[in-house]
Scaffold this motif. Structure first.
Motif, PDB file in Angstrom:
ATOM      1  N   ILE A 132      34.579  16.624  55.276  1.00  0.00           N
ATOM      2  CA  ILE A 132      35.342  17.009  56.486  1.00  0.00           C
ATOM      3  C   ILE A 132      36.825  16.323  56.357  1.00  0.00           C
ATOM      4  CG2 ILE A 132      35.696  17.154  59.078  1.00  0.00           C
ATOM      5  CD1 ILE A 132      32.911  18.280  57.960  1.00  0.00           C
ATOM      6  N   GLY A 182      42.442  15.501  52.327  1.00  0.00           N
ATOM      7  CA  GLY A 182      43.440  15.116  52.048  1.00  0.00           C
ATOM      8  C   GLY A 182      43.515  14.253  50.655  1.00  0.00           C
ATOM      9  N   TYR A 224      35.594  21.412  54.857  1.00  0.00           N
ATOM     10  CA  TYR A 224      36.349  21.866  55.987  1.00  0.00           C
ATOM     11  C   TYR A 224      37.527  20.942  56.426  1.00  0.00           C
ATOM     12  CZ  TYR A 224      37.675  22.568  60.696  1.00  0.00           C
ATOM     13  OH  TYR A 224      38.513  22.835  61.898  1.00  0.00           O
ATOM     14  N   ASP A 258      43.293  22.681  58.060  1.00  0.00           N
ATOM     15  CA  ASP A 258      44.201  23.381  57.267  1.00  0.00           C
ATOM     16  C   ASP A 258      43.505  23.929  55.921  1.00  0.00           C
ATOM     17  OD1 ASP A 258      46.201  23.960  55.508  1.00  0.00           O
ATOM     18  OD2 ASP A 258      47.627  22.381  55.623  1.00  0.00           O
ATOM     19  N   LYS A 284      44.410  24.023  52.325  1.00  0.00           N
ATOM     20  CA  LYS A 284      44.202  22.621  51.597  1.00  0.00           C
ATOM     21  C   LYS A 284      42.620  22.458  51.187  1.00  0.00           C
ATOM     22  CE  LYS A 284      46.199  18.399  52.869  1.00  0.00           C
ATOM     23  NZ  LYS A 284      46.684  17.502  53.905  1.00  0.00           N
ATOM     24  N   VAL A 311      39.341  12.164  57.687  1.00  0.00           N
ATOM     25  CA  VAL A 311      40.379  12.733  58.511  1.00  0.00           C
ATOM     26  C   VAL A 311      41.101  11.382  58.910  1.00  0.00           C
ATOM     27  CG1 VAL A 311      38.948  14.692  59.132  1.00  0.00           C
ATOM     28  CG2 VAL A 311      38.994  12.898  60.719  1.00  0.00           C
ATOM     29  N   GLY A 324      42.756   8.487  61.562  1.00  0.00           N
ATOM     30  CA  GLY A 324      41.701   7.796  62.567  1.00  0.00           C
ATOM     31  C   GLY A 324      41.697   8.550  63.951  1.00  0.00           C
ATOM     32  N   ALA A 341      41.645  11.401  64.471  1.00  0.00           N
ATOM     33  CA  ALA A 341      40.617  12.627  64.726  1.00  0.00           C
ATOM     34  C   ALA A 341      39.228  12.372  64.454  1.00  0.00           C
ATOM     35  CB  ALA A 341      41.054  13.773  63.579  1.00  0.00           C
ATOM     36  N   LYS A 375      36.915  13.416  67.580  1.00  0.00           N
ATOM     37  CA  LYS A 375      36.772  14.797  67.683  1.00  0.00           C
ATOM     38  C   LYS A 375      35.962  15.314  66.652  1.00  0.00           C
ATOM     39  CE  LYS A 375      39.818  18.562  67.782  1.00  0.00           C
ATOM     40  NZ  LYS A 375      41.193  18.914  67.035  1.00  0.00           N
ATOM     41  N   GLN A 418      35.757   7.472  57.096  1.00  0.00           N
ATOM     42  CA  GLN A 418      36.426   7.023  56.499  1.00  0.00           C
ATOM     43  C   GLN A 418      37.234   5.433  57.426  1.00  0.00           C
ATOM     44  OE1 GLN A 418      38.112   5.396  54.254  1.00  0.00           O
ATOM     45  NE2 GLN A 418      37.741   6.869  52.546  1.00  0.00           N
ATOM     46  N   LYS A 419      37.179   4.554  56.623  1.00  0.00           N
ATOM     47  CA  LYS A 419      37.892   3.288  57.509  1.00  0.00           C
ATOM     48  C   LYS A 419      39.331   3.391  57.902  1.00  0.00           C
ATOM     49  CE  LYS A 419      41.121   1.829  54.480  1.00  0.00           C
ATOM     50  NZ  LYS A 419      42.204   1.733  54.702  1.00  0.00           N
ATOM     51  N   PRO A 420      39.937   3.080  58.793  1.00  0.00           N
ATOM     52  CA  PRO A 420      39.383   1.753  59.439  1.00  0.00           C
ATOM     53  C   PRO A 420      38.665   2.368  60.512  1.00  0.00           C
ATOM     54  CG  PRO A 420      41.643   2.176  60.373  1.00  0.00           C
ATOM     55  CD  PRO A 420      41.494   3.210  59.214  1.00  0.00           C
ATOM     56  N   ASN A 423      33.285   3.715  55.664  1.00  0.00           N
ATOM     57  CA  ASN A 423      33.801   3.757  54.130  1.00  0.00           C
ATOM     58  C   ASN A 423      34.485   2.380  53.531  1.00  0.00           C
ATOM     59  OD1 ASN A 423      33.994   4.531  51.510  1.00  0.00           O
ATOM     60  ND2 ASN A 423      34.106   6.706  52.238  1.00  0.00           N
ATOM     61  N   GLN A 444      34.519   0.631  51.032  1.00  0.00           N
ATOM     62  CA  GLN A 444      33.916   0.644  49.834  1.00  0.00           C
ATOM     63  C   GLN A 444      34.195  -0.483  48.546  1.00  0.00           C
ATOM     64  OE1 GLN A 444      37.693   1.400  49.450  1.00  0.00           O
ATOM     65  NE2 GLN A 444      36.457   2.778  50.841  1.00  0.00           N
ATOM     66  N   PHE A 469      38.871   2.449  42.672  1.00  0.00           N
ATOM     67  CA  PHE A 469      39.071   3.821  42.894  1.00  0.00           C
ATOM     68  C   PHE A 469      38.808   4.296  41.392  1.00  0.00           C
ATOM     69  CE2 PHE A 469      41.983   4.862  46.710  1.00  0.00           C
ATOM     70  CZ  PHE A 469      41.526   3.836  47.296  1.00  0.00           C
TER      71      PHE A 469
HETATM   72  N1  LIG Z   1      40.388   2.788  50.524  1.00  0.00           N
HETATM   73  C1  LIG Z   1      40.085   3.815  51.485  1.00  0.00           C
HETATM   74  O1  LIG Z   1      39.095   3.651  51.964  1.00  0.00           O
HETATM   75  C2  LIG Z   1      41.137   4.603  51.990  1.00  0.00           C
HETATM   76  C3  LIG Z   1      42.376   4.805  51.365  1.00  0.00           C
HETATM   77  C4  LIG Z   1      43.432   5.901  51.816  1.00  0.00           C
HETATM   78  C5  LIG Z   1      42.984   6.439  53.231  1.00  0.00           C
HETATM   79  N2  LIG Z   1      41.973   6.148  53.579  1.00  0.00           N
HETATM   80  C6  LIG Z   1      41.619   6.598  55.121  1.00  0.00           C
HETATM   81  O2  LIG Z   1      41.241   8.039  54.661  1.00  0.00           O
HETATM   82  C7  LIG Z   1      41.772   8.864  56.043  1.00  0.00           C
HETATM   83  C8  LIG Z   1      42.441  10.061  55.230  1.00  0.00           C
HETATM   84  O3  LIG Z   1      43.520   9.660  54.792  1.00  0.00           O
HETATM   85  P1  LIG Z   1      44.156  10.584  53.688  1.00  0.00           P
HETATM   86  O4  LIG Z   1      45.332   9.800  52.885  1.00  0.00           O
HETATM   87  O5  LIG Z   1      43.245  11.454  52.861  1.00  0.00           O
HETATM   88  O6  LIG Z   1      44.948  11.430  54.685  1.00  0.00           O
HETATM   89  P2  LIG Z   1      45.623  12.896  54.534  1.00  0.00           P
HETATM   90  O7  LIG Z   1      46.656  13.123  55.777  1.00  0.00           O
HETATM   91  O8  LIG Z   1      46.160  13.155  53.077  1.00  0.00           O
HETATM   92  O9  LIG Z   1      44.258  13.830  54.839  1.00  0.00           O
HETATM   93  C9  LIG Z   1      43.742  14.055  55.955  1.00  0.00           C
HETATM   94  C10 LIG Z   1      43.335  15.437  56.178  1.00  0.00           C
HETATM   95  O10 LIG Z   1      42.534  15.497  57.445  1.00  0.00           O
HETATM   96  C11 LIG Z   1      42.812  16.848  57.940  1.00  0.00           C
HETATM   97  N3  LIG Z   1      42.359  16.615  59.300  1.00  0.00           N
HETATM   98  C12 LIG Z   1      43.198  16.355  60.354  1.00  0.00           C
HETATM   99  N4  LIG Z   1      42.229  16.455  61.495  1.00  0.00           N
HETATM  100  C13 LIG Z   1      41.019  17.109  61.283  1.00  0.00           C
HETATM  101  C14 LIG Z   1      40.101  17.777  61.755  1.00  0.00           C
HETATM  102  N5  LIG Z   1      39.926  17.292  63.309  1.00  0.00           N
HETATM  103  N6  LIG Z   1      39.106  18.260  61.132  1.00  0.00           N
HETATM  104  C15 LIG Z   1      39.202  18.535  59.633  1.00  0.00           C
HETATM  105  N7  LIG Z   1      40.181  18.196  58.988  1.00  0.00           N
HETATM  106  C16 LIG Z   1      41.109  17.352  59.816  1.00  0.00           C
HETATM  107  C17 LIG Z   1      44.347  17.066  57.474  1.00  0.00           C
HETATM  108  O11 LIG Z   1      44.846  18.399  57.856  1.00  0.00           O
HETATM  109  C18 LIG Z   1      44.331  16.383  56.161  1.00  0.00           C
HETATM  110  O12 LIG Z   1      44.182  17.437  55.281  1.00  0.00           O
HETATM  111  C19 LIG Z   1      42.271   8.016  56.866  1.00  0.00           C
HETATM  112  O13 LIG Z   1      41.714   7.481  57.881  1.00  0.00           O
HETATM  113  C20 LIG Z   1      42.777   6.915  55.839  1.00  0.00           C
HETATM  114  O14 LIG Z   1      42.905   5.452  56.706  1.00  0.00           O
HETATM  115  C21 LIG Z   1      41.176   5.364  52.992  1.00  0.00           C
END
Ligand SMILES: NC(=O)c1ccc[n+]([C@@H]2O[C@H](COP(=O)([O-])OP(=O)(O)OC[C@H]3O[C@@H](n4cnc5c(N)ncnc54)[C@H](O)[C@@H]3O)[C@@H](O)[C@H]2O)c1
Length: 349
Positions: free
Chosen positions: A10, A13, A35, A38, A41, A75, A77, A79, A82, A96-98, A123, A125, A294
Protein backbone atom coordinates in the motif's frame (compact mmCIF):
# COMPACT_ATOMS: atom_id res chain seq x y z
CA UNK A 1 12.78 -19.39 5.11
CA UNK A 2 10.46 -21.88 3.41
CA UNK A 3 7.02 -20.34 4.00
CA UNK A 4 6.35 -17.05 2.23
CA UNK A 5 2.93 -15.44 2.62
CA UNK A 6 1.98 -13.12 -0.26
CA UNK A 7 2.34 -9.37 0.24
CA UNK A 8 0.17 -6.48 -0.96
CA UNK A 9 1.94 -3.12 -0.99
CA UNK A 10 0.00 0.00 0.00
CA UNK A 11 1.80 3.11 -1.25
CA UNK A 12 4.00 3.22 -4.35
CA UNK A 13 6.47 5.90 -3.28
CA UNK A 14 10.20 6.37 -3.00
CA UNK A 15 10.94 3.92 -0.20
CA UNK A 16 8.95 1.10 -1.84
CA UNK A 17 10.87 1.64 -5.08
CA UNK A 18 14.29 2.03 -3.45
CA UNK A 19 14.16 -0.48 -0.62
CA UNK A 20 11.02 -2.60 -0.03
CA UNK A 21 10.75 -4.14 -3.49
CA UNK A 22 14.49 -4.58 -4.18
CA UNK A 23 14.74 -6.33 -0.79
CA UNK A 24 11.73 -8.55 -1.45
CA UNK A 25 13.14 -9.52 -4.84
CA UNK A 26 16.38 -10.59 -3.15
CA UNK A 27 14.41 -12.60 -0.59
CA UNK A 28 12.12 -14.16 -3.18
CA UNK A 29 8.96 -12.86 -1.46
CA UNK A 30 5.72 -13.09 -3.41
CA UNK A 31 4.17 -9.68 -4.20
CA UNK A 32 0.49 -10.26 -4.97
CA UNK A 33 -0.41 -6.66 -5.79
CA UNK A 34 0.00 -2.96 -5.14
CA UNK A 35 -2.29 -0.02 -4.39
CA UNK A 36 -1.68 3.73 -4.31
CA UNK A 37 -4.18 6.59 -4.32
CA UNK A 38 -2.16 7.73 -7.32
CA UNK A 39 -2.76 4.83 -9.70
CA UNK A 40 -0.15 5.99 -12.20
CA UNK A 41 2.54 5.56 -9.56
CA UNK A 42 1.23 2.10 -8.70
CA UNK A 43 1.18 1.14 -12.40
CA UNK A 44 4.76 2.33 -12.93
CA UNK A 45 6.07 0.35 -9.95
CA UNK A 46 4.02 -2.72 -10.91
CA UNK A 47 5.59 -2.67 -14.35
CA UNK A 48 9.11 -2.16 -13.01
CA UNK A 49 8.88 -5.00 -10.46
CA UNK A 50 6.56 -7.30 -12.37
CA UNK A 51 3.69 -7.11 -9.86
CA UNK A 52 0.59 -8.90 -11.23
CA UNK A 53 -2.24 -6.82 -9.71
CA UNK A 54 -2.77 -3.06 -9.41
CA UNK A 55 -5.80 -2.30 -7.25
CA UNK A 56 -8.19 0.64 -7.73
CA UNK A 57 -9.29 0.80 -4.10
CA UNK A 58 -8.47 -0.69 -0.71
CA UNK A 59 -11.89 -2.41 -0.80
CA UNK A 60 -10.80 -4.31 -3.91
CA UNK A 61 -7.91 -5.82 -1.99
CA UNK A 62 -10.07 -6.79 0.96
CA UNK A 63 -12.75 -8.22 -1.35
CA UNK A 64 -10.23 -10.65 -2.84
CA UNK A 65 -10.16 -12.31 0.57
CA UNK A 66 -6.63 -13.62 0.17
CA UNK A 67 -5.52 -15.55 3.21
CA UNK A 68 -2.86 -15.47 4.44
CA UNK A 69 -1.85 -12.01 3.26
CA UNK A 70 0.54 -9.36 4.58
CA UNK A 71 -0.30 -5.70 4.08
CA UNK A 72 2.91 -3.69 3.63
CA UNK A 73 1.94 -0.08 4.38
CA UNK A 74 4.38 2.58 3.16
CA UNK A 75 2.31 5.75 3.06
CA UNK A 76 3.02 9.10 4.76
CA UNK A 77 2.51 8.94 8.53
CA UNK A 78 -0.64 11.09 8.29
CA UNK A 79 -2.33 8.41 6.10
CA UNK A 80 -1.46 5.34 8.20
CA UNK A 81 -4.59 5.29 10.39
CA UNK A 82 -6.85 5.74 7.37
CA UNK A 83 -5.27 2.66 5.78
CA UNK A 84 -5.40 0.58 8.98
CA UNK A 85 -9.09 1.36 9.42
CA UNK A 86 -9.81 -0.38 6.12
CA UNK A 87 -8.08 -3.66 7.01
CA UNK A 88 -10.11 -6.68 8.12
CA UNK A 89 -9.79 -7.67 11.78
CA UNK A 90 -6.90 -10.03 12.41
CA UNK A 91 -4.86 -8.82 9.40
CA UNK A 92 -1.09 -8.98 9.33
CA UNK A 93 0.49 -5.61 8.61
CA UNK A 94 3.95 -4.04 8.44
CA UNK A 95 3.73 -0.26 8.90
CA UNK A 96 6.46 2.16 7.80
CA UNK A 97 8.15 4.12 10.55
CA UNK A 98 7.74 6.42 12.40
CA UNK A 99 4.81 4.99 14.38
CA UNK A 100 2.79 8.23 14.11
CA UNK A 101 4.11 11.75 14.54
CA UNK A 102 4.37 11.57 18.32
CA UNK A 103 3.71 9.31 21.28
CA UNK A 104 -0.03 10.10 21.34
CA UNK A 105 -0.39 8.92 17.74
CA UNK A 106 1.76 5.87 18.47
CA UNK A 107 -0.55 4.97 21.35
CA UNK A 108 -3.57 5.32 19.06
CA UNK A 109 -1.97 2.94 16.52
CA UNK A 110 -1.14 0.46 19.29
CA UNK A 111 -4.68 0.57 20.70
CA UNK A 112 -6.18 0.19 17.25
CA UNK A 113 -3.96 -2.83 16.54
CA UNK A 114 -4.98 -4.40 19.86
CA UNK A 115 -8.70 -3.75 19.31
CA UNK A 116 -8.58 -5.18 15.81
CA UNK A 117 -6.27 -8.03 16.81
CA UNK A 118 -3.82 -7.17 14.07
CA UNK A 119 -0.44 -8.83 13.75
CA UNK A 120 1.15 -5.39 13.48
CA UNK A 121 4.83 -4.50 13.21
CA UNK A 122 6.76 -1.29 12.53
CA UNK A 123 9.41 -1.07 9.85
CA UNK A 124 12.34 -0.14 12.10
CA UNK A 125 14.65 -2.14 9.88
CA UNK A 126 18.13 -1.05 11.00
CA UNK A 127 17.91 -3.82 13.65
CA UNK A 128 18.07 -6.33 10.78
CA UNK A 129 20.82 -4.79 8.62
CA UNK A 130 23.39 -7.49 7.78
CA UNK A 131 26.20 -5.63 9.62
CA UNK A 132 23.99 -5.37 12.71
CA UNK A 133 23.15 -9.06 12.55
CA UNK A 134 26.90 -9.79 12.38
CA UNK A 135 27.53 -7.52 15.38
CA UNK A 136 24.69 -9.12 17.33
CA UNK A 137 26.12 -12.56 16.66
CA UNK A 138 29.59 -11.58 17.89
CA UNK A 139 28.12 -9.94 20.99
CA UNK A 140 25.90 -12.96 21.72
CA UNK A 141 28.92 -15.24 21.36
CA UNK A 142 30.63 -13.20 24.05
CA UNK A 143 33.38 -11.87 21.77
CA UNK A 144 33.09 -8.40 23.32
CA UNK A 145 32.76 -9.53 26.91
CA UNK A 146 30.25 -7.35 28.73
CA UNK A 147 28.71 -4.80 26.35
CA UNK A 148 29.06 -1.40 28.03
CA UNK A 149 29.22 1.25 25.32
CA UNK A 150 27.23 2.00 22.15
CA UNK A 151 27.92 5.14 20.18
CA UNK A 152 26.30 6.26 16.94
CA UNK A 153 28.07 9.26 15.47
CA UNK A 154 27.02 10.89 12.21
CA UNK A 155 28.69 13.94 10.66
CA UNK A 156 27.41 14.23 7.09
CA UNK A 157 25.49 16.53 4.79
CA UNK A 158 21.84 15.52 4.47
CA UNK A 159 19.84 17.64 2.02
CA UNK A 160 16.72 17.85 4.20
CA UNK A 161 15.21 20.42 1.82
CA UNK A 162 14.52 17.61 -0.69
CA UNK A 163 11.74 16.28 1.57
CA UNK A 164 9.36 19.22 1.34
CA UNK A 165 6.87 17.70 3.82
CA UNK A 166 9.50 18.23 6.54
CA UNK A 167 8.93 21.99 6.38
CA UNK A 168 5.48 21.39 7.86
CA UNK A 169 6.73 19.07 10.57
CA UNK A 170 7.31 20.33 14.10
CA UNK A 171 9.81 17.47 14.56
CA UNK A 172 12.54 16.50 12.11
CA UNK A 173 15.84 14.92 13.09
CA UNK A 174 14.98 12.63 15.98
CA UNK A 175 11.54 11.65 14.66
CA UNK A 176 12.72 10.89 11.14
CA UNK A 177 16.38 9.89 11.53
CA UNK A 178 17.80 9.29 14.99
CA UNK A 179 14.69 7.21 15.69
CA UNK A 180 16.49 4.39 13.83
CA UNK A 181 19.46 4.60 16.21
CA UNK A 182 17.24 4.81 19.29
CA UNK A 183 15.43 1.68 18.11
CA UNK A 184 18.77 0.01 17.40
CA UNK A 185 20.16 0.73 20.87
CA UNK A 186 16.93 -0.62 22.41
CA UNK A 187 17.31 -3.80 20.38
CA UNK A 188 20.66 -4.41 22.15
CA UNK A 189 20.14 -2.94 25.60
CA UNK A 190 16.37 -2.95 26.13
CA UNK A 191 14.57 0.11 27.45
CA UNK A 192 16.63 2.88 29.05
CA UNK A 193 15.55 4.35 32.37
CA UNK A 194 15.48 7.78 30.75
CA UNK A 195 16.76 10.06 28.03
CA UNK A 196 18.80 13.27 28.05
CA UNK A 197 18.77 15.18 24.78
CA UNK A 198 19.41 18.45 23.05
CA UNK A 199 18.29 18.81 19.44
CA UNK A 200 18.98 22.05 17.57
CA UNK A 201 18.21 23.87 14.33
CA UNK A 202 20.81 25.15 11.84
CA UNK A 203 21.19 28.78 10.71
CA UNK A 204 21.05 27.76 7.04
CA UNK A 205 17.99 25.54 7.54
CA UNK A 206 16.09 27.86 9.84
CA UNK A 207 12.69 27.05 8.24
CA UNK A 208 13.08 23.46 9.46
CA UNK A 209 12.69 22.22 13.02
CA UNK A 210 15.81 20.84 14.69
CA UNK A 211 18.17 18.95 12.37
CA UNK A 212 21.09 18.06 14.68
CA UNK A 213 20.89 16.03 17.87
CA UNK A 214 22.71 14.80 20.94
CA UNK A 215 20.89 11.99 22.67
CA UNK A 216 22.04 10.12 25.75
CA UNK A 217 20.12 6.95 26.55
CA UNK A 218 20.43 6.34 30.28
CA UNK A 219 21.23 2.73 31.19
CA UNK A 220 22.61 3.47 34.63
CA UNK A 221 26.16 3.70 35.87
CA UNK A 222 27.96 1.09 33.80
CA UNK A 223 26.68 1.67 30.27
CA UNK A 224 27.16 4.61 27.91
CA UNK A 225 24.74 4.85 24.97
CA UNK A 226 25.09 8.01 22.88
CA UNK A 227 23.69 9.22 19.57
CA UNK A 228 25.35 12.27 18.02
CA UNK A 229 24.15 13.56 14.66
CA UNK A 230 25.17 16.55 12.58
CA UNK A 231 23.53 16.50 9.15
CA UNK A 232 24.84 19.94 8.19
CA UNK A 233 28.53 19.23 7.50
CA UNK A 234 28.78 20.85 4.06
CA UNK A 235 32.58 20.83 3.95
CA UNK A 236 33.25 17.91 1.64
CA UNK A 237 34.05 14.29 2.29
CA UNK A 238 37.34 14.68 4.12
CA UNK A 239 35.83 14.91 7.59
CA UNK A 240 32.47 13.27 7.02
CA UNK A 241 31.90 10.19 9.15
CA UNK A 242 29.03 7.94 10.05
CA UNK A 243 29.57 5.02 12.37
CA UNK A 244 28.09 2.67 14.95
CA UNK A 245 30.54 1.53 17.61
CA UNK A 246 30.03 -1.20 20.19
CA UNK A 247 32.48 -1.65 23.03
CA UNK A 248 32.60 -4.35 25.63
CA UNK A 249 35.06 -5.33 28.33
CA UNK A 250 36.86 -7.70 25.92
CA UNK A 251 36.43 -6.22 22.48
CA UNK A 252 34.90 -3.65 20.17
CA UNK A 253 33.15 -3.37 16.82
CA UNK A 254 33.15 -0.35 14.56
CA UNK A 255 30.76 -0.23 11.61
CA UNK A 256 31.15 2.56 9.10
CA UNK A 257 27.73 3.25 7.58
CA UNK A 258 28.38 4.14 3.96
CA UNK A 259 24.78 4.96 3.07
CA UNK A 260 24.68 8.45 4.58
CA UNK A 261 28.09 9.60 3.33
CA UNK A 262 28.52 11.63 0.13
CA UNK A 263 24.71 11.73 -0.22
CA UNK A 264 23.02 10.43 -2.38
CA UNK A 265 25.83 8.26 -3.77
CA UNK A 266 27.02 6.71 -0.52
CA UNK A 267 30.30 4.86 0.02
CA UNK A 268 31.02 1.24 0.97
CA UNK A 269 30.25 0.09 4.53
CA UNK A 270 33.08 -1.27 6.64
CA UNK A 271 32.90 -3.73 9.55
CA UNK A 272 35.91 -3.93 11.87
CA UNK A 273 36.27 -5.69 15.20
CA UNK A 274 38.85 -6.46 17.83
CA UNK A 275 38.84 -8.95 20.70
CA UNK A 276 41.16 -9.59 23.62
CA UNK A 277 42.83 -12.98 23.84
CA UNK A 278 43.81 -13.46 27.46
CA UNK A 279 45.02 -10.07 28.61
CA UNK A 280 46.27 -9.00 25.21
CA UNK A 281 44.25 -6.98 22.72
CA UNK A 282 44.26 -8.73 19.37
CA UNK A 283 44.46 -6.94 16.05
CA UNK A 284 41.62 -5.05 14.44
CA UNK A 285 40.12 -7.34 11.80
CA UNK A 286 37.83 -6.56 8.90
CA UNK A 287 34.81 -8.75 8.28
CA UNK A 288 33.34 -8.86 4.78
CA UNK A 289 29.58 -8.41 5.10
CA UNK A 290 27.22 -9.09 2.25
CA UNK A 291 24.44 -6.52 1.87
CA UNK A 292 23.75 -3.22 3.59
CA UNK A 293 21.05 -1.19 5.38
CA UNK A 294 19.27 -0.35 2.10
CA UNK A 295 17.77 -2.57 0.86
CA UNK A 296 18.83 -5.74 2.71
CA UNK A 297 17.60 -4.73 6.18
CA UNK A 298 14.07 -4.48 4.78
CA UNK A 299 14.02 -8.26 4.39
CA UNK A 300 14.35 -8.68 8.16
CA UNK A 301 11.47 -6.43 9.20
CA UNK A 302 9.11 -8.18 6.76
CA UNK A 303 10.43 -11.63 7.70
CA UNK A 304 9.34 -11.07 11.30
CA UNK A 305 5.73 -10.61 10.16
CA UNK A 306 5.99 -13.61 7.84
CA UNK A 307 7.36 -15.85 10.58
CA UNK A 308 4.47 -14.80 12.82
CA UNK A 309 1.88 -15.49 10.12
CA UNK A 310 3.51 -18.90 9.59
CA UNK A 311 3.17 -19.64 13.31
CA UNK A 312 6.93 -19.98 13.78
CA UNK A 313 7.09 -17.15 16.34
CA UNK A 314 4.36 -15.75 18.59
CA UNK A 315 4.83 -12.11 17.55
CA UNK A 316 7.20 -10.03 15.46
CA UNK A 317 10.28 -8.79 17.28
CA UNK A 318 9.39 -5.35 15.81
CA UNK A 319 5.74 -5.55 16.93
CA UNK A 320 3.81 -2.39 17.78
CA UNK A 321 3.92 -3.64 21.39
CA UNK A 322 7.72 -3.33 21.30
CA UNK A 323 8.07 -0.28 19.06
CA UNK A 324 5.85 1.84 21.29
CA UNK A 325 8.92 2.08 23.56
CA UNK A 326 11.03 3.50 20.74
CA UNK A 327 8.33 6.16 20.34
CA UNK A 328 8.37 6.76 24.11
CA UNK A 329 12.15 7.34 23.88
CA UNK A 330 11.64 9.80 21.00
CA UNK A 331 9.03 11.65 23.06
CA UNK A 332 11.35 11.70 26.07
CA UNK A 333 14.18 13.08 23.91
CA UNK A 334 12.06 16.00 22.66
CA UNK A 335 10.79 16.73 26.15
CA UNK A 336 14.32 16.64 27.58
CA UNK A 337 15.50 19.03 24.88
CA UNK A 338 12.65 21.45 25.60
CA UNK A 339 13.20 21.28 29.32
CA UNK A 340 16.92 22.02 29.00
CA UNK A 341 19.81 21.12 31.25
CA UNK A 342 20.67 22.29 34.74
CA UNK A 343 20.73 26.11 34.58
CA UNK A 344 23.93 27.83 35.59
CA UNK A 345 22.00 30.28 37.75
CA UNK A 346 20.87 27.32 39.87
CA UNK A 347 24.56 26.69 40.57
CA UNK A 348 25.86 30.25 40.80
CA UNK A 349 23.64 32.03 43.25
N1 LIG B 1 14.33 3.87 6.41
C1 LIG B 1 13.04 3.91 6.39
O1 LIG B 1 12.45 3.09 7.00
C2 LIG B 1 12.30 4.96 5.61
C3 LIG B 1 12.95 5.73 4.64
C4 LIG B 1 12.19 6.64 3.89
C5 LIG B 1 10.83 6.80 4.15
N2 LIG B 1 10.25 6.06 5.14
C6 LIG B 1 8.81 6.21 5.46
O2 LIG B 1 8.05 5.61 4.42
C7 LIG B 1 6.82 6.30 4.23
C8 LIG B 1 6.68 6.67 2.76
O3 LIG B 1 7.80 7.43 2.38
P1 LIG B 1 8.17 7.69 0.85
O4 LIG B 1 9.48 8.38 0.85
O5 LIG B 1 7.98 6.45 0.05
O6 LIG B 1 7.03 8.76 0.47
P2 LIG B 1 6.43 9.10 -0.97
O7 LIG B 1 5.75 10.41 -0.82
O8 LIG B 1 7.46 8.93 -2.02
O9 LIG B 1 5.34 7.94 -1.18
C9 LIG B 1 4.16 7.81 -0.42
C10 LIG B 1 3.10 7.22 -1.34
O10 LIG B 1 1.93 6.95 -0.57
C11 LIG B 1 0.80 7.24 -1.40
N3 LIG B 1 -0.37 7.41 -0.52
C12 LIG B 1 -0.69 8.46 0.26
N4 LIG B 1 -1.83 8.21 0.93
C13 LIG B 1 -2.22 6.97 0.58
C14 LIG B 1 -3.32 6.14 0.95
N5 LIG B 1 -4.24 6.55 1.83
N6 LIG B 1 -3.43 4.93 0.37
C15 LIG B 1 -2.50 4.51 -0.55
N7 LIG B 1 -1.46 5.25 -0.93
C16 LIG B 1 -1.30 6.45 -0.37
C17 LIG B 1 1.22 8.47 -2.16
O11 LIG B 1 0.42 8.67 -3.32
C18 LIG B 1 2.68 8.16 -2.47
O12 LIG B 1 2.83 7.51 -3.72
C19 LIG B 1 6.88 7.50 5.18
O13 LIG B 1 6.17 7.18 6.36
C20 LIG B 1 8.34 7.65 5.52
O14 LIG B 1 8.55 8.18 6.82
C21 LIG B 1 10.96 5.15 5.84
Amino acid sequence: MSYKAPIVIIGAGGIVNDAHLPAYQLAGFDIAGIYDVDKEKANAIAEKFDIPLVFDTMEDIVRLNLSPLIYDVAVPGSAVMKVLEQLPAGSAVLIQKPMGNDYQEAKAILQFARDKQLVAAINFQLRYAPFIQAARKLIQQGALGQLCDIEINVNVFTPWHLWTFLYESPRVEILYHSIHYIDLVRSFLGNPVGIYAKTVKHPEMSQLASVRSNIIMDYGEMVRANIITNHCHKFGMQHQHSYIKFEGTQGAIKINLGLLMNYPHGVADQFEYITFTGNEPGEWKTLAIEGSWFPHAFIGSMEQVMQTVAGNISKPDNSVEDCIYTMACVEAAYRSSEKGGVKLNEIIC
